[in-house]
Design an enzyme around this catalytic site. Structure first.
Site, PDB file in Angstrom:
ATOM      1  N   HIS A  11       0.858  -1.183   0.000  1.00 10.58           N
ATOM      2  CA  HIS A  11       0.000   0.000   0.000  1.00 10.58           C
ATOM      3  C   HIS A  11       0.894   1.233   0.000  1.00 10.58           C
ATOM      4  CE1 HIS A  11      -3.852  -1.953   0.524  1.00 10.58           C
ATOM      5  NE2 HIS A  11      -3.286  -2.773   1.381  1.00 10.58           N
ATOM      6  N   CYS A  68      -0.657   1.873  -5.219  1.00  9.36           N
ATOM      7  CA  CYS A  68      -1.354   3.108  -5.563  1.00  9.36           C
ATOM      8  C   CYS A  68      -0.308   4.215  -5.747  1.00  9.36           C
ATOM      9  CB  CYS A  68      -2.317   3.514  -4.466  1.00  9.36           C
ATOM     10  SG  CYS A  68      -3.630   2.337  -4.220  1.00  9.36           S
TER      11      CYS A  68
END
Lengths: 623, 414
Positions: B164, B206
């Protein structure tokens, strides 16, 4: 700071508060009430959403298909229950054992402080039976609970059956990361309290139990199931727990998500949500749902067996299967699949549920009002007390300043008159304070302590004696000698009642503020009734009107009106006499909730709120 | 090290001699082929594969990393040359309905856990510190060999990361994160310590492009699954396992890699197009400005495989001992235009990079012999020397070298 330190601005500000006090108070009340009514509007109440990452979506394949087995378990349970004339402990133990669970039983006993007439019990003896399904590949450090109350009569057999069928199915799965406890508790909340106390090794009520032998780590979440028919048309979810505590909103969201996935109808407060949102009937519908939640939460009673879990910081809800006259019915397999899905998602939890809201109101299952949105409604109501207190404070300090130093020429006659009078000391306020609080303490202690004396002298049962003593003391408080200050200072002075009113307004504001933090609904219901009258009451003017209003907003009458409103909202209207019966039951129930489970509503009203209200009564009859 | 250098030099001298002897008669076509043959400048391959996320719902990150692991292993990089870092053990997670497996495709089509997975850093060992230490080689002497990145200046390294991330950082284990600046500095240290020849960096997270935008060291090619401001999305929801099995970008990379075999001529440009926006939803990005070669000439197997080049020829090929196509030197006139000036600190890497194969480092013991050897050998020596200096000598000694360097550059007439 400049606003307050600059004498001219300060004067302007104080003049504004004094001159516009009544309009400001009125405006504030209307704003508070309007804000509350607007909570059911769609823009104020956003859609619910799942916050917990670990549970995520409903992405799971439910494979439970043993509805028939659940029903056969239910029939077997009913037979054994009938034969045993109570909970069939031996049969449950044997059945759970055969399913491969670790089975334990926990006998408990509790003598109630006075007989509970609605449930007809006094000296309660019972046994909880629970089986632990150990997670095959994880340490037993966390667990989930599926609890089913074994109630009197023909209720809840299907819930026990479904629980056993689920236990048998869950036993065959290998993906459990948490132990699952299947609990059958006798005597509903009493059994639950006994089990929870023993599980956590505490004894906060006078429950006698053997303690539990088997433990399965910290309980992360619990679901209580009530199911009394072979098929259901809808599921109702109860969220309100003891003292108005609520489970984390994610647990409610989880249930709602799985209901939607399986096409199950689900309701909250027995109200199905409407598909339209922008019409007036839809608004009225969601306002009804919201009001029902506020009334239930405000009562501080657990609305299901889940209610006691919340005290131990265990998120829990009660699911009730409803079988109404709708055409489409769901069988046990669908219900079981919904529960299976929920448990699999709860199994994925890595920490306690904490991502979503703990303080919320639900105008429907898919919309919620968070604490930041509903608190201003309460804030506006409390503002009235603050404004009124400021008004009194300034009037009093103006009197102190004396006529020569007066900064402004007030038009209040009372203030003029007060100047000439001798200054009464704070001593005059002590007797009313003491008397009021002594009455409060009597109200709290006497009914239960004096029940035997009462039954000896009057032809009533213990339960009636307790309730009637409560009402008698409550009413007697109004007639107590409230004019002690006259003995001390001769006659009631204006300064005297103004100081007393200032004190009681601040006292009330503090009490309501505190209780609203714990239980918003209770705080709001009390504020919306008491605050306007408390602000208006004074010994001059239409005193009998004030007296009538003050009696109308006393907590007891609020309870009575609350019951009436509740019956109207659930579309089960009652006559005045029935309402009175319900009121008596509610008083007894409130006392029992306090003594059995530790509900704070009764002590709060008796020890704090009622004395505060008596102080206002004192103000009214100052002269 | 001192003992290794003469040995290597002897071996090279012998090889050059051999080649020189038989290089008398040659067809020019075969000659070209032979030059092509030596185009890629690496001799060994390494892979560092990192999954930084814990927890069951991050199953897909472990599956991402394991799918790249599966591909590089299939294409020939042995476990000894792979540093695999997995922050959680999904195969043994009690929530896994299929124990001892990690699937990358729905319906249990592809088990990327396989039979033989050697995880070098697992669970709480996956930290920013450990990751940086592995890259830069600054690890305690007691560290076992399998946990080290023992690369040299002829190593092509594949670094794959997933987890992440946000704009400019990648989260490690919920408790710390690595920033893009830290990562860029680590790569520079690797370059200065001659720990790689070329480096391929792939990140699936991301806002992945933010992680490579601060790189400044040469010979790095970087790919990311999404641009700054974009989320990378998951793929392959599986109801049976109850989680998403993979991320979109890595899923399509894996599909692409499954088609690659050791002799594939597929190049990097194909890899850039592996996941168009229509499939990925996010916009994958890549960066090639630091890379010296044209991506079209870079084979996928240069990084994803450990392919030993073997061509059997009947012809006799004479190789120019000074063949230096792979030296990747910038034009000399560009260098000459640059005025000499004192640097603040010893910019070893810069000097080496700019001066190409000119031997610039003076040394107490090797300089004289260096002047007589070929350019290639000199470079090797140089490397060893720099390593030697960086590791051993104090700052005071550095200052002296700096002067020597400037002196020598002046002497060489550039």
């Amino acid at each position: 700071m400049g606003l307050l330190s600059d004498p001219y601005r300060r004067r302007a500000l104080s003049r504004l508060i004094l001159r516009l006090n009544t309009p400001l108070c009125l405006l504030s009340y209307v704003a508070g009430l309007g804000w509350f009514l607007a909570l059911a509007l769609p823009p104020v109440a956003p859609r619910t959403y799942m916050s917990e990452n670990a549970m995520g979506s409903t992405m799971v394949e439910e494979q439970f298909a043993y509805g028939e087995r659940a029903l056969s378990y239910a029939r077997e349970f009913a037979g054994h229950k009938k034969k045993a004339g109570g909970m069939p402990v031996a049969w449950l133990e044997k059945t759970m054992w055969n399913l491969g669970l670790e089975v334990y039983k926990q006998p408990f006993a509790r003598t109630l402080p006075f007989p509970d007439e609605t449930r007809e019990r006094y000296m309660v003896k019972g046994t909880n039976v629970y089986g632990i399904l150990r997670a095959p590949r994880a340490a037993s450090t966390e667990s989930l609970v599926l609890s089913v109350p074994c109630s009197e009569g023909q209720h809840n057999h299907q819930a026990v059956g479904l629980m056993l069928a689920l236990a048998s199915y869950f036993r065959g799965q290998i993906y459990w990361a948490k132990d699952i406890i299947f609990l059958v508790n006798e005597h509903d909340l009493l059994g639950m309290e006994a089990w929870l106390e023993a599980y956590h090794d505490v004894n906060i009520t006078e429950m006698q139990s053997s303690g539990t032998l088997g433990r399965a780590g910290a309980i992360q979440a619990a679901v209580s199931l009530e199911l009394s028919s072979d098929v259901v048309t809808s599921f109702d979810v109860a969220v309100e727990g003891l003292n108005g505590q609520l489970p984390n909103l994610d647990l409610v969201n989880l249930f709602h998500a799985f209901c939607q996935k399986n096409g199950l109808l689900c309701t909250i407060q027995g109200k199905l949500q409407r598909s339209d949102w922008d019409t007036l009937p839809a608004y009225a519908h969601s306002l009804q749902t919201l009001l029902l939640m506020v009334l239930k939460q405000g009562s501080g009673r657990p609305q299901g067996d889940h209610g006691l879990f919340l005290r131990y910081h265990i998120e829990a809800i009660t699911l009730r299967g409803i079988n109404s006259f709708r055409q489409y019915k769901y069988d046990m397999s669908t219900v079981g699949k919904t529960l299976e899905g929920m448990f699999r998602k709860l199994n994925n939890l890595l920490e306690r549920l904490h991502q979503s809201y703990f303080f919320y109101l639900l105008p429907s299952l898919s919309r919620f009002v968070s604490i930041s949105v509903y608190m201003p409604a309460f804030g506006f109501l409390i503002l009235i007390l603050i404004l009124k207190a400021l008004d009194l404070w300034m009037k009093l300090s103006k009197c102190d300043a004396g006529p020569a130093e007066r900064l402004w020429d007030g038009d209040q006659g009372a203030a003029h008159a007060a100047v000439e009078e001798p200054r009464p000391g704070l001593l005059t306020l002590v007797p009313p304070l003491l008397i009021c609080h002594a009455t409060g303490l009597t109200l709290y202690f006497l009914p239960v302590l004096g029940q035997h004396v009462a039954t000896q002298h009057f032809p009533v049962s213990e339960a009636e004696a307790v309730v009637l003593t409560v009402i008698a003391i409550y009413v007697a408080g109004l007639a107590l000698p409230h004019n002690t200050h006259r003995v001390l200072t001769g006659s009631g002075s204006d300064r005297g009642w103004m100081t007393l009113k200032l004190l009681s307004l601040l006292y009330l504001a503090m009490q309501l503020g505190c209780i609203a933090l714990v239980n918003f609904s209770l705080g709001f219901l009390l504020a919306v009734t008491m605050v306007p009258v408390a602000a208006a009451v004074q010994p001059t003017g239409p005193r009998y009107l004030y007296a009538a209003l003050l009696v109308l907003v006393t907590p007891a009458v609020t309870l009575l009106l609350g019951i009436f409103l509740y019956q109207e909202l659930i579309e089960y209207p009652v006559s005045v006499l029935e309402c009175w019966q319900l009121f008596l039951q509610a008083v007894a129930g409130g006392l029992l909730d306090h003594y059995l489970y530790g509900s704070v509503v009764f002590p709060f009203v008796a020890i704090f709120l009622y004395p505060c209200w008596l102080l206002l009564w004192n103000v009214l009859f100052w002269k | 090290m001192a003992a290794a250098v003469p040995a290597a030099r002897w071996a090279r001298a012998a090889a050059a001699l051999l080649l020189g002897c038989c290089g008398a008669a040659l067809a020019s076509g075969v000659q070209d082929q032979a030059e092509q043959f030596f185009k890629s400048g690496h001799t060994n391959n390494w892979a560092v594969l990192v999954c930084t996320s814990r927890f069951w719902f991050n199953y897909r990150h472990v599956a991402n990393t394991l799918s790249v692991y599966r591909s590089v292993k299939r294409l020939g990089i042995p476990d000894s040359h792979i540093v695999l870092m997995l922050a959680d053990d999904m195969a043994c997670n009690p929530r896994n309905p299929k124990p001892a497996t990690v699937f990358s495709h729905k319906n249990m089509e592809l088990n990327v856990y396989g039979d033989d997975v050697e995880v070098d850093y697992r669970s709480y060992e996956v930290t920013v510190e450990n990751f940086l230490r592995v890259l830069t080689g600054r690890i305690p002497p007691s560290t076992p060999r399998s946990k080290r990145l023992l690369s040299d200046d002829r190593s092509n390294i594949l670094i794959y990361m997933t987890g992440h991330g946000g704009n400019g950082f990648l989260k490690f284990q919920d408790s710390e994160e690595i920033t893009n600046v830290e990562l860029a500095d680590a790569f520079e240290q690797m370059w200065q310590k001659r720990r790689y020849n070329e480096l391929l960096f792939i990140i699936d997270t991301c806002q992945g492009a933010s992680m490579y935008e601060r790189f400044y060291s040469p010979n790095i090619m970087a790919l990311a699954s999404s641009q700054v401001g974009e989320d990378s999305l998951s793929h392959q929801p599986d109801l049976g396992i109850g989680v998403h099995l993979m991320d979109r970008y890595t899923f399509y990379v894996l599909e692409f890699l499954e088609e690659i075999h050791p002799a594939s001529q597929t190049n990097m440009n194909d890899l850039f197009q592996v996941c168009p926006k229509s499939l990925c939803v996010s916009t994958p990005g890549h960066r090639t400005d630091l890379f010296q070669r044209d991506p079209q000439n870079v084979l996928i197997t240069d990084f994803f495989g450990s392919v030993r080049k073997v061509e059997i020829t009947a012809e006799t090929i004479s190789l120019d001992p000074n063949l230096s196509a792979f030296e990747s030197k910038p034009p000399k006139d560009e260098l000459a235009a640059e005025p000499l000036k004192y640097a603040e600190q010893l910019p070893v890497a810069q000097i080496i990079h700019q001066c190409g194969d000119i031997a610039v480092l003076d040394s107490v013991f090797l300089w004289n012999s260096m002047e007589e050897t070929s350019a290639h050998d000199m470079k090797k020596c140089k490397t060893i020397l720099i390593d030697h200096f960086l590791n051993i000598y104090s700052y005071k000694f550095f200052k002296e070298i700096k002067l020597c360097v400037l002196y020598k550059i002046g002497e060489a007439g550039i």
